[in-house]
Design a protein around this motif. Sequence first.
Motif, PDB file in Angstrom:
ATOM      1  N   GLN A  78       0.855  -1.187   0.000  1.00 58.08           N
ATOM      2  CA  GLN A  78       0.000   0.000   0.000  1.00 58.08           C
ATOM      3  C   GLN A  78       0.891   1.236   0.000  1.00 58.08           C
ATOM      4  O   GLN A  78       1.820   1.329   0.793  1.00 58.08           O
ATOM      5  CB  GLN A  78      -0.875  -0.009   1.249  1.00 58.08           C
ATOM      6  N   ILE A  79       0.616   2.160  -0.891  1.00 61.57           N
ATOM      7  CA  ILE A  79       1.309   3.441  -0.930  1.00 61.57           C
ATOM      8  C   ILE A  79       0.285   4.503  -0.550  1.00 61.57           C
ATOM      9  O   ILE A  79      -0.768   4.605  -1.167  1.00 61.57           O
ATOM     10  CB  ILE A  79       1.866   3.768  -2.344  1.00 61.57           C
ATOM     11  N   ARG A  80       0.584   5.268   0.490  1.00 59.36           N
ATOM     12  CA  ARG A  80      -0.344   6.325   0.900  1.00 59.36           C
ATOM     13  C   ARG A  80       0.426   7.631   1.075  1.00 59.36           C
ATOM     14  O   ARG A  80       1.633   7.627   1.287  1.00 59.36           O
ATOM     15  CB  ARG A  80      -1.089   5.945   2.170  1.00 59.36           C
ATOM     16  N   ARG A  91       5.067  10.559   1.378  1.00 56.55           N
ATOM     17  CA  ARG A  91       4.627   9.326   0.731  1.00 56.55           C
ATOM     18  C   ARG A  91       5.193   8.137   1.512  1.00 56.55           C
ATOM     19  O   ARG A  91       6.396   8.071   1.764  1.00 56.55           O
ATOM     20  CB  ARG A  91       5.130   9.307  -0.708  1.00 56.55           C
ATOM     21  N   VAL A  92       4.329   7.201   1.884  1.00 59.80           N
ATOM     22  CA  VAL A  92       4.720   6.072   2.718  1.00 59.80           C
ATOM     23  C   VAL A  92       4.353   4.770   2.007  1.00 59.80           C
ATOM     24  O   VAL A  92       3.236   4.624   1.520  1.00 59.80           O
ATOM     25  CB  VAL A  92       4.000   6.124   4.091  1.00 59.80           C
ATOM     26  N   ALA A  93       5.304   3.837   1.966  1.00 55.48           N
ATOM     27  CA  ALA A  93       5.045   2.492   1.459  1.00 55.48           C
ATOM     28  C   ALA A  93       5.018   1.537   2.641  1.00 55.48           C
ATOM     29  O   ALA A  93       5.888   1.584   3.511  1.00 55.48           O
ATOM     30  CB  ALA A  93       6.120   2.079   0.461  1.00 55.48           C
TER      31      ALA A  93
END
Length: 158
Positions: A78-80, A91-93
Amino acid sequence: MLNRVILIGRLTADPELRYTNSGTAVASFTLAVDRMRSGQTGERQTDFINIVVWQKQAEIVAQYLQKGRLAAVDGRLQIRTYDNREGQKVRVAEVVAETVRFLDRGSDTGQSTAGFGGGTTPMNRPRPDRSSAPPLYEDDPFADDSQTIDISEDDLPF
């Protein structure tokens, strides 16, 4: 289309358990996963991957996993994005776990660490007495021999 991630690694810290405003449990932890190939210097490289677990599985992970424990995670990437306090987009993976399996024994618990797969495996049921039963897997060097393994923190890759 397919979004599937399977990882095996060791926890870098104890899982952090929180609850949403609606009362849903969410646990997060980081898994240290060694790469298959060594770097240019011949040194093994490690990736530190953020894992998120939801609902009852989050509570069980927080209760039974600790820093240094070996675990397998099956889930999706999930990339949020979100705005931090300074107003910058971040941006967080992370991997959202569908299944977390405990691959080693905890040092203090005495509980079975066979794993937890989406709510179907009770973690606190009594273990059967196997003192007179033949081994489940005769060729398995990691079969239940009831011996503890002494590992110092210096042996861990993180």
